[in-house]
Design a protein around this motif. Structure first.
Motif, PDB file in Angstrom:
ATOM      1  N   VAL A 136      -4.593   4.370   2.061  1.00  0.00           N
ATOM      2  CA  VAL A 136      -3.787   5.362   1.350  1.00  0.00           C
ATOM      3  C   VAL A 136      -2.537   4.689   0.801  1.00  0.00           C
ATOM      4  O   VAL A 136      -2.073   3.686   1.343  1.00  0.00           O
ATOM      5  N   ARG A 137      -2.016   5.241  -0.281  1.00  0.00           N
ATOM      6  CA  ARG A 137      -0.796   4.704  -0.885  1.00  0.00           C
ATOM      7  C   ARG A 137       0.351   5.674  -0.636  1.00  0.00           C
ATOM      8  O   ARG A 137       0.217   6.876  -0.859  1.00  0.00           O
ATOM      9  N   CYS A 138       1.455   5.159  -0.177  1.00  0.00           N
ATOM     10  CA  CYS A 138       2.638   5.984   0.055  1.00  0.00           C
ATOM     11  C   CYS A 138       3.101   6.581  -1.273  1.00  0.00           C
ATOM     12  O   CYS A 138       3.167   5.876  -2.289  1.00  0.00           O
ATOM     13  N   PRO A 139       3.432   7.895  -1.303  1.00  0.00           N
ATOM     14  CA  PRO A 139       3.883   8.518  -2.551  1.00  0.00           C
ATOM     15  C   PRO A 139       5.278   8.075  -2.992  1.00  0.00           C
ATOM     16  O   PRO A 139       5.675   8.337  -4.127  1.00  0.00           O
ATOM     17  N   ARG A 170      -2.399  13.820   8.641  1.00  0.00           N
ATOM     18  CA  ARG A 170      -1.070  13.398   8.220  1.00  0.00           C
ATOM     19  C   ARG A 170      -0.870  11.945   8.633  1.00  0.00           C
ATOM     20  O   ARG A 170      -1.520  11.453   9.546  1.00  0.00           O
ATOM     21  N   ALA A 171       0.034  11.266   7.951  1.00  0.00           N
ATOM     22  CA  ALA A 171       0.301   9.869   8.273  1.00  0.00           C
ATOM     23  C   ALA A 171       1.763   9.553   7.996  1.00  0.00           C
ATOM     24  O   ALA A 171       2.404  10.197   7.164  1.00  0.00           O
ATOM     25  N   CYS A 172       2.267   8.559   8.706  1.00  0.00           N
ATOM     26  CA  CYS A 172       3.650   8.111   8.528  1.00  0.00           C
ATOM     27  C   CYS A 172       3.633   6.724   7.900  1.00  0.00           C
ATOM     28  O   CYS A 172       2.982   5.808   8.421  1.00  0.00           O
ATOM     29  N   CYS A 173       4.317   6.571   6.788  1.00  0.00           N
ATOM     30  CA  CYS A 173       4.356   5.276   6.111  1.00  0.00           C
ATOM     31  C   CYS A 173       5.079   4.259   6.992  1.00  0.00           C
ATOM     32  O   CYS A 173       6.197   4.521   7.452  1.00  0.00           O
ATOM     33  N   PRO A 174       4.478   3.100   7.233  1.00  0.00           N
ATOM     34  CA  PRO A 174       5.116   2.107   8.104  1.00  0.00           C
ATOM     35  C   PRO A 174       6.349   1.458   7.480  1.00  0.00           C
ATOM     36  O   PRO A 174       7.146   0.851   8.190  1.00  0.00           O
ATOM     37  N   ARG A 175       6.513   1.598   6.165  1.00  0.00           N
ATOM     38  CA  ARG A 175       7.669   0.966   5.521  1.00  0.00           C
ATOM     39  C   ARG A 175       8.841   1.930   5.379  1.00  0.00           C
ATOM     40  O   ARG A 175       9.932   1.669   5.873  1.00  0.00           O
ATOM     41  N   CYS A 176       8.622   3.075   4.710  1.00  0.00           N
ATOM     42  CA  CYS A 176       9.736   4.001   4.466  1.00  0.00           C
ATOM     43  C   CYS A 176       9.819   5.111   5.507  1.00  0.00           C
ATOM     44  O   CYS A 176      10.766   5.897   5.498  1.00  0.00           O
ATOM     45  N   ARG A 177       8.803   5.223   6.365  1.00  0.00           N
ATOM     46  CA  ARG A 177       8.732   6.224   7.437  1.00  0.00           C
ATOM     47  C   ARG A 177       8.562   7.645   6.918  1.00  0.00           C
ATOM     48  O   ARG A 177       8.750   8.614   7.654  1.00  0.00           O
ATOM     49  N   GLY A 178       8.207   7.795   5.665  1.00  0.00           N
ATOM     50  CA  GLY A 178       7.962   9.123   5.114  1.00  0.00           C
ATOM     51  C   GLY A 178       6.604   9.653   5.544  1.00  0.00           C
ATOM     52  O   GLY A 178       5.653   8.892   5.739  1.00  0.00           O
ATOM     53  N   MET A 179       6.497  10.974   5.702  1.00  0.00           N
ATOM     54  CA  MET A 179       5.236  11.601   6.085  1.00  0.00           C
ATOM     55  C   MET A 179       4.457  11.984   4.828  1.00  0.00           C
ATOM     56  O   MET A 179       5.039  12.429   3.833  1.00  0.00           O
ATOM     57  N   LEU A 180       3.146  11.795   4.871  1.00  0.00           N
ATOM     58  CA  LEU A 180       2.302  12.150   3.741  1.00  0.00           C
ATOM     59  C   LEU A 180       1.005  12.768   4.220  1.00  0.00           C
ATOM     60  O   LEU A 180       0.632  12.646   5.390  1.00  0.00           O
ATOM     61  N   CYS A 181       0.340  13.453   3.307  1.00  0.00           N
ATOM     62  CA  CYS A 181      -0.972  14.031   3.586  1.00  0.00           C
ATOM     63  C   CYS A 181      -2.011  12.931   3.424  1.00  0.00           C
ATOM     64  O   CYS A 181      -2.112  12.317   2.357  1.00  0.00           O
ATOM     65  N   ALA A 182      -2.796  12.682   4.458  1.00  0.00           N
ATOM     66  CA  ALA A 182      -3.789  11.615   4.403  1.00  0.00           C
ATOM     67  C   ALA A 182      -4.967  11.973   3.506  1.00  0.00           C
ATOM     68  O   ALA A 182      -5.713  11.097   3.080  1.00  0.00           O
ATOM     69  N   ALA A 183      -5.135  13.254   3.197  1.00  0.00           N
ATOM     70  CA  ALA A 183      -6.264  13.673   2.364  1.00  0.00           C
ATOM     71  C   ALA A 183      -5.996  13.442   0.880  1.00  0.00           C
ATOM     72  O   ALA A 183      -6.826  12.888   0.164  1.00  0.00           O
TER      73      ALA A 183
END
Length: 216
Positions: A46-49, A64-77
């Motif tokens: 997945v690509r962080c938005p 749901r997933a947490c970006c390891p770089r910016c720590r933002g939450m995103l929808c994995a779907a």
């Protein structure tokens, strides 16, 4: 033409580095990175938005997933910013048609409807108690919630005696542990009143906005 003895052999990264210029080697690495896909058992990419952030691997069953770089939450779907409680289609409609979505929210509040806490579909109580089943296509009656406050409940919470935990006066009375009858009536009467003498026009306008949203 390549020698027949080496046809089909894998060229290692180090072999590629020694055979081409540094510029071409960097482009080669970038191409490999863009083309790389994890094995199905490893998850999905997945690509962080967040602009110019990164890609990362998440389990295929993740919601749901947490970006390891910016720590933002995103929808994995869908890969967009986390929209828990709302389906991907509803979140997309909000992004693409924010005005129509605001009108829908106003109509939901004015009518006293309640959104499902899982899929976000609005539900109307026509008769019966305030213990609800979500009839949406995604939930199919498997999700239960309180029509007064929107809190998710379990099926056994509707059993005699057990229902009093969330509905102190029973599920047929307009009161739950999170909302009193006065609060519920005041909240929705204020939303539906609009300007004096213009309640019908207000709801007609809101419903027209909803129809526009559903046309997209």
């Amino acid at each position: 033409c390549a020698d027949a003895a080496i046809r089909g052999c894998t060229v290692t990264t180090e072999q590629a580095r020694g055979a081409v210029s540094e510029d071409i080697f960097v482009r080669f690495l970038e191409f490999r990175a863009r083309a790389w896909e994890p094995a199905r058992s490893d998850g999905k990419l997945v690509r962080c938005p967040t602009p110019h952030c990164c890609q990362f691997v998440v389990p295929r069953e993740a919601e749901r997933a947490c970006c390891p770089r910016c720590r933002g939450m995103l929808c994995a779907a869908c890969g967009h910013t986390d929209h828990s409680g709302v389906t991907c289609d509803q979140a997309r409609a909000t992004r693409e048609h924010p005005e129509a979505e605001r009108e829908l929210e106003a109509l939901i509040l004015a009518r006293g409807w309640q959104r499902c806490p899982v899929c976000g579909a609005p539900t109307e109580l026509e008769h019966g108690c305030y213990f609800m089943r979500c009839p949406s296509e995604s939930c199919r009656g498997r999700v239960h919630f309180c029509y007064l406050c929107g809190e998710r409940l379990q099926e056994e919470d509707h059993r005699p005696g057990r229902s009093l935990v969330h509905f102190p006066r029973g599920p047929y009375n307009c009161e739950c542990v999170n909302t009193t009858e006065e609060e519920y009536r005041r909240r929705h009467s204020a939303a539906g009143a609009g300007r004096p003498g213009n309640g019908g026009a207000l709801l007609d306008g809101l419903q027209a906005g909803v129809r526009r949203l559903l046309e997209f």
